[in-house]
Scaffold this active site. Sequence first.
Site, mmCIF file in Angstrom:
data_model
loop_
_atom_site.group_PDB
_atom_site.id
_atom_site.type_symbol
_atom_site.label_atom_id
_atom_site.label_comp_id
_atom_site.label_asym_id
_atom_site.label_seq_id
_atom_site.Cartn_x
_atom_site.Cartn_y
_atom_site.Cartn_z
ATOM 1 N N GLY A 23 80.543 51.959 98.726
ATOM 2 C CA GLY A 23 80.459 50.504 98.826
ATOM 3 C C GLY A 23 80.243 50.012 100.241
ATOM 4 O O GLY A 23 80.731 48.947 100.624
ATOM 5 N N ALA A 24 79.507 50.762 101.027
ATOM 6 C CA ALA A 24 79.369 50.450 102.456
ATOM 7 C C ALA A 24 78.177 49.561 102.792
ATOM 8 O O ALA A 24 77.800 49.441 103.950
ATOM 9 C CB ALA A 24 79.275 51.739 103.261
ATOM 10 N N SER A 25 77.579 48.923 101.791
ATOM 11 C CA SER A 25 76.397 48.107 102.071
ATOM 12 C C SER A 25 76.740 46.700 102.547
ATOM 13 O O SER A 25 75.874 45.978 103.032
ATOM 14 C CB SER A 25 75.512 48.008 100.816
ATOM 15 O OG SER A 25 76.226 47.439 99.738
ATOM 16 N N ARG A 26 78.000 46.309 102.416
ATOM 17 C CA ARG A 26 78.409 44.965 102.866
ATOM 18 C C ARG A 26 79.926 44.897 102.978
ATOM 19 O O ARG A 26 80.640 45.832 102.634
ATOM 20 C CB ARG A 26 77.885 43.896 101.907
ATOM 21 C CG ARG A 26 78.342 44.061 100.457
ATOM 22 C CD ARG A 26 77.830 42.911 99.590
ATOM 23 N NE ARG A 26 76.382 42.933 99.455
ATOM 24 C CZ ARG A 26 75.722 43.409 98.403
ATOM 25 N NH1 ARG A 26 76.400 43.905 97.368
ATOM 26 N NH2 ARG A 26 74.414 43.407 98.351
ATOM 27 N N GLY A 27 80.412 43.772 103.483
ATOM 28 C CA GLY A 27 81.843 43.516 103.511
ATOM 29 C C GLY A 27 82.657 44.514 104.320
ATOM 30 O O GLY A 27 82.268 44.950 105.405
ATOM 31 N N GLY A 29 83.349 47.664 103.717
ATOM 32 C CA GLY A 29 82.709 48.968 103.873
ATOM 33 C C GLY A 29 81.724 48.992 105.026
ATOM 34 O O GLY A 29 81.686 49.946 105.813
ATOM 35 N N LYS A 48 75.529 51.088 95.735
ATOM 36 C CA LYS A 48 74.501 50.788 94.740
ATOM 37 C C LYS A 48 73.385 49.921 95.291
ATOM 38 O O LYS A 48 72.268 49.939 94.793
ATOM 39 C CB LYS A 48 75.139 50.079 93.541
ATOM 40 C CG LYS A 48 75.983 50.966 92.647
ATOM 41 C CD LYS A 48 76.563 50.169 91.490
ATOM 42 C CE LYS A 48 75.456 49.621 90.595
ATOM 43 N NZ LYS A 48 76.005 48.871 89.441
ATOM 44 N N ASP A 80 76.056 55.301 92.479
ATOM 45 C CA ASP A 80 76.960 54.610 91.563
ATOM 46 C C ASP A 80 78.183 55.510 91.420
ATOM 47 O O ASP A 80 78.077 56.630 90.900
ATOM 48 C CB ASP A 80 76.290 54.398 90.207
ATOM 49 C CG ASP A 80 77.131 53.580 89.239
ATOM 50 O OD1 ASP A 80 78.371 53.548 89.400
ATOM 51 O OD2 ASP A 80 76.555 52.973 88.310
ATOM 52 N N TYR A 174 93.162 44.475 86.125
ATOM 53 C CA TYR A 174 92.784 44.709 87.523
ATOM 54 C C TYR A 174 93.925 45.394 88.270
ATOM 55 O O TYR A 174 93.702 46.351 89.030
ATOM 56 C CB TYR A 174 92.424 43.393 88.205
ATOM 57 C CG TYR A 174 92.100 43.540 89.680
ATOM 58 C CD1 TYR A 174 90.968 44.240 90.085
ATOM 59 C CD2 TYR A 174 92.929 42.991 90.660
ATOM 60 C CE1 TYR A 174 90.668 44.391 91.438
ATOM 61 C CE2 TYR A 174 92.633 43.133 92.008
ATOM 62 C CZ TYR A 174 91.509 43.839 92.399
ATOM 63 O OH TYR A 174 91.225 43.987 93.738
#
Length: 287
Positions: A23-27, A29, A48, A80, A174
């Site tokens: 999940g390192a593409s934003r935020g 990460g 992803k 994924d 959750y």
Amino acid sequence: MSDTITLTKNTGALKGKTIFITGASRGIGRAIALKCAADGANIAIAAKSAEPHPKLPGTIFTVAEEIEATGGVALPMQVDVREEEQVAEAMKKTAETFGGIDCVINNAGAINLTSVESTPPKRYDLMMDVNARAVYLTAHLAIPYLKQSECAHILSLSPPLNLEPRWLGPFAPYALSKFGMTILSMGLAEELKKTSINVATLWPRTLVATAAIEFAVGNREMFEQSRKPIVMADAAYEVLITTNRGLNGAQLIDEALLHERGVEDFTQYAHNPAKAGELAVDLFLDP
């Protein structure tokens, strides 16, 4: 960039280390990736997001470009975390490219704050797969590589266990998925205690200004009560430079860890420094 301000200094301790971040593409990460790359680490960006999203900026390729623009080394891979073959191939490619894997950070997440009655099975399965199951899967596949590192880490972004009914009733599905990450990490810490692998969890004391806050928890106005993602990146960095398995089994809070490591002024971490005294405490934490 304004969201990459950091209050902890780079030490060079991660130079030459290879860090696999989901999940390192934003935020958060992305922030961790940039922080560690600035310290000399090789970054495997496993997420992803390969194509631009109309509402969510950032892809595996834009983060790789950011890292390379500062002299770092990145390996962007579309992954994924629900798919075993994709994760296994990404691990293999990472090890072949950089000579091994030293750290795995489970940052990818799925969130839906709904009750059992209101949560569709498909959404429940998504949260369990992306959150809890991914900790198992990445660890299962990475352990053979991590055992070859002199100082390895598995770090999952999940909360300390807090089973008070007020946290379970509103959104038990959750909560189960996130606490599952923590329980798996506790088990891994015990399972791997005779190896060189340190296992810990990390959670923010306050809300963090990410897409999850804007679209899943509330709205962009909540950013005024949030800190920037770099606060978690600085805390994650402190975990990764810890040697001798000193944090094995720990359930960490970013603010507490950073304060322990010498950070006194948290104002600049605030999305809006003028409202640094009005930040909202994150889920699962007592005020």
